[in-house]
Design a protein around this motif. Structure first.
Motif, PDB file in Angstrom:
ATOM      1  N   SER A  86      -1.300   7.646  -4.045  1.00 35.82           N
ATOM      2  CA  SER A  86      -2.572   7.427  -3.330  1.00 35.82           C
ATOM      3  C   SER A  86      -3.185   6.088  -3.702  1.00 35.82           C
ATOM      4  O   SER A  86      -3.694   5.363  -2.833  1.00 35.82           O
ATOM      5  N   SER A  87      -3.152   5.744  -4.988  1.00 35.60           N
ATOM      6  CA  SER A  87      -3.741   4.467  -5.401  1.00 35.60           C
ATOM      7  C   SER A  87      -2.957   3.299  -4.829  1.00 35.60           C
ATOM      8  O   SER A  87      -3.532   2.277  -4.424  1.00 35.60           O
ATOM      9  N   GLU A 114      -3.938   3.061  -1.156  1.00 35.63           N
ATOM     10  CA  GLU A 114      -5.309   2.535  -1.046  1.00 35.63           C
ATOM     11  C   GLU A 114      -5.327   1.038  -1.325  1.00 35.63           C
ATOM     12  O   GLU A 114      -6.045   0.278  -0.664  1.00 35.63           O
ATOM     13  N   LYS A 115      -4.534   0.586  -2.300  1.00 37.15           N
ATOM     14  CA  LYS A 115      -4.460  -0.840  -2.607  1.00 37.15           C
ATOM     15  C   LYS A 115      -3.903  -1.616  -1.436  1.00 37.15           C
ATOM     16  O   LYS A 115      -4.354  -2.707  -1.088  1.00 37.15           O
ATOM     17  N   ASN A 153      -4.110  -0.732   1.747  1.00 34.83           N
ATOM     18  CA  ASN A 153      -5.138  -0.779   2.795  1.00 34.83           C
ATOM     19  C   ASN A 153      -6.203  -1.821   2.460  1.00 34.83           C
ATOM     20  O   ASN A 153      -6.666  -2.554   3.349  1.00 34.83           O
ATOM     21  N   THR A 154      -6.604  -1.854   1.186  1.00 33.74           N
ATOM     22  CA  THR A 154      -7.630  -2.848   0.796  1.00 33.74           C
ATOM     23  C   THR A 154      -7.122  -4.262   1.005  1.00 33.74           C
ATOM     24  O   THR A 154      -7.849  -5.136   1.508  1.00 33.74           O
TER      25      THR A 154
END
Length: 678
Positions: free
Chosen positions: A488-489, A492-493, A495-496
């Motif tokens: 997940s991290s 998310e990274k 996407n950021t």
């Protein structure tokens, strides 16, 4: 005579007013007989071996001046000089408003005088007094009195002290002009320097010791109140303080040391301190005697009479000024003494000490009343200061009485505790039986607990095994959750990073001057987004009200406006910026500023009108406004060549209605002829 009066007081205290009246009649009769028998000379004779001399009413003469207009020269004229009458033949009540008394004193110095003589007048409450040492002139006269500050006296003494200039073997006539609002006496004494200094030391030493005793009792009872919490001690402190105020007003030490520059305050203290003493005395005496519990009906009458007497005394002091207000003190004081007598007859021992403590005070008050009535038969040093001595005795006796009262309360408490111990013993036997029953119950409970503990141990072992199984499963789940969290991290990274790259790409497009209005609108999609950006840019260093300088704010009615919490001043996001009073869309205004700034002002108004779909006149006026803002920005000390175009938005001095500067007309003509292609 004294045993008879003592017996009469102890067994017929309810006839106290009659006794007081009888004593007054006897005193008046004795005063009349003494006055008729005394015939002394008018001239006072002083000698070298004489140190002091008493000045009685038969040693001076008086002249009444109803108008108060006579002067020293007038009273020496034959028609007025013949009107002087010996002092014991003239009443000194001074009931006439504005009336003055002229006092004539003749002193003859027999032989040489090696010391100076002084006239010491006892009554310190004479309102106005003028002393004339020279017959021929008023130039060396001394004008003072209780209505004037202490600084008007030549000698800072609580009484009135005047120096007499005597020549050997000559008679000297001295005049004094006096006025008093109450009954007074002109008694005085002639003293030389040596006995006068001894008198000062003795008198002030005794008075200092007296007030020292009062101060010690105040501090002592305050400490007792702080440690014990008994309210009687606090009430006694109030009573002692009010008594001290009465003494300070009566002997003149308060005016000499505490308020010498305020004679009006001195008169107020003289008039109000006895009333305050009545209130505090009744407030203290009723609780000391436990009157509300022992004689509740009579106590309510005492309280009502005290309040009514206080109201009548205040009325007489403020408005009536009858001069007979001290008679209003007799009824409440008499009722309080009668209350103490009745409670003492019922077996309350501290009430007897109360009567004993106030017996001497009552006698000294009688002497004070005689002085107030103008009866000076018993006026001497002992009677004048008898109240001080009586109050010291009262303080000692009442302190012992308070101890006796506390001791009585302690004895009653011990008796109550003894009864309580007997009851506790009976309860203890019942508790022993209850303990035995509880012991048996405890044995049964222990047996049951042993059986339950064995069952609990078996159940605990089963639960432990199940807990080990669950713990193993939880560890497996934690490992799986860790892997999912890492995935997940990582997502998310990614996407950021994608969003940041997209934003940087859009921003790069905007800064490259090759962006159209559609792409620009994606960064600033609506009016709200523009106002948010403009507000953040405008108040990046914090809010400060332009009216009062306050730094606290709340949201205003308009979107993204701020209101001062102190003066309520509201400031919008566009106020004091380049976009203030802008008449077209703020998004188009943003884009127009961007185009003009990025092209360094070389952007034609016709092209701007086509891109923004606005009238050319509007675009031209706004372009002028932006150009002026750019010019001011370049002249600013903090200008940077690589700074962002949004700094121009904060320009607050430009206006769209201003005329363009002369140096900019040619620049506008050249700009209007150029077109920039996107």
């Amino acid at each position: 005579m004294r045993p008879i009066l003592r017996h009469f007081f102890l067994f017929q205290a309810n006839r106290l007013p009659g006794l007081v009246l009888l004593l007054l009649l006897l005193v008046v009769g004795m005063r009349g007989s003494c006055a008729a028998s005394v015939k002394g000379p008018d001239t006072l004779r002083v000698r070298a071996n004489l140190e002091e001399l008493y000045v009685g009413p038969y040693n001076y003469s008086l002249l009444i001046d109803p108008t108060g207009q006579l002067t020293l020269a007038d009273v020496q004229k034959p028609q007025y000089a013949a009107g002087f009458v010996r002092g014991d033949k003239v009443p000194t009540d001074m009931e006439q408003t504005g009336a003055y008394y002229w006092m004539r004193l003749i002193v003859r110095a027999e032989g040489p005088q090696d010391q100076h003589w002084y006239l010491d007048m006892f009554d310190s409450h004479i309102n106005d007094i003028s002393f004339f040492p020279d017959l021929g002139s008023e130039r060396n006269s001394v004008h003072t009195g209780a209505d004037r500050p202490l600084a008007t006296r030549k000698f800072p003494y609580k009484n009135f002290l005047f120096r007499l200039s005597l020549e050997p073997n000559q008679s000297h006539v001295y005049y004094l002009r006096l006025r008093s609002n109450s009954k007074t006496s002109f008694l005085s004494r002639l003293r030389t320097e040596q006995p006068l200094s001894v008198h000062f030391q003795t008198e002030y030493g005794l008075l200092g010791g007296f007030y020292g005793v009062l101060l010690i009792m105040v501090i002592y009872n305050l400490c007792l109140y702080a440690f014990i919490g008994e309210q009687t001690y606090l009430r006694y402190v109030l009573y002692v303080l009010s008594s001290s105020l009465v003494f300070l007003a009566e002997d003149g030490l308060g005016f000499q040391y505490l308020w010498p520059a305020y004679p009006t305050l001195n008169q107020l203290v003289i008039a109000g301190s006895p009333i305050l003493l009545l209130l505090t005395f009744s407030y203290y005496a009723r609780q000391f005697l436990d009157a509300p519990q022992r004689l509740p009906r009579y106590d309510s009458w005492v309280r009502a009479v005290v309040l009514l007497s206080t109201a009548a005394l205040v009325l007489d002091t403020v408005w009536l000024d009858s001069g007979w207000s001290f008679w209003l003190f007799l009824l409440p004081y008499g009722m309080i003494y009668y209350l103490a007598f009745r409670i003492w007859r019922r077996g309350f021992r501290p009430a007897g000490y109360f009567l004993l403590a106030h017996a001497m005070v009552a006698v000294s008050v009688g002497f004070l009343i005689l002085r107030k009535l103008g009866i000076n038969t018993f006026t001497n040093t002992a009677t004048v200061y008898s109240m001080n001595a009586a109050f010291v005795v009262e303080v000692v006796v009442l302190s012992y009485a308070l101890g006796e009262k506390i001791k009585g309360i302690k004895d009653l408490t011990i008796k109550a505790q003894a009864k309580l111990v007997k009851q506790l013993r009976k309860k203890h036997y019942a508790q022993d039986q209850l303990v035995e029953q509880l012991r048996r119950n405890q044995e049964l409970k222990d047996q049951l607990n042993t059986e339950l503990e064995s069952l609990v141990a078996l159940r605990t072992e089963e639960l432990r095994k199940q807990s080990d199984t669950i713990s193993a499963q939880n560890r497996e789940l934690l490992q799986a959750n860790g892997l999912l969290a890492l995935q997940s991290s990582a997502i998310e990274k990614l996407n950021t990073d994608l969003q940041r790259d997209l934003q940087e790409a859009k921003t790069a497009r905007v800064m490259s001057k090759e962006v159209n209005f559609g792409e620009f609108s994606q960064i600033y999609p609506d009016k709200d987004a523009c106002l948010v950006y403009l507000a953040g840019l405008k108040w990046s260093e914090g809010f400060q009200c332009r009216k009062c300088g306050h730094e606290k704010y709340c949201d205003g009615r308009e979107p993204h406006s701020r209101r001062c919490t102190r003066c309520r001043y509201v400031e919008s996001a566009t106020a004091y910026t380049l976009l203030q009073k802008c008449k077209f869309s703020i998004i188009k205004a943003f884009y127009a500023v961007f185009l003009i700034y990025t092209h360094q002002g070389n952007y034609a108004s016709q092209e701007l009108s086509r891109v923004l779909d606005l009238r050319q006149g509007t675009c031209w006026s706004f372009s002028q406004k932006v150009l002026e803002a750019m010019k001011r920005r370049r002249q600013a000390p903090d200008f940077d060549e690589n700074e962002d175009w949004t700094n121009v938005l904060l320009d607050a001095t430009g206006s769209a209605e201003e005329e363009p500067a002369a140096g900019e007309e040619e620049l506008q003509k050249s700009i209007s002829g150029k077109k920039v292609v996107l």
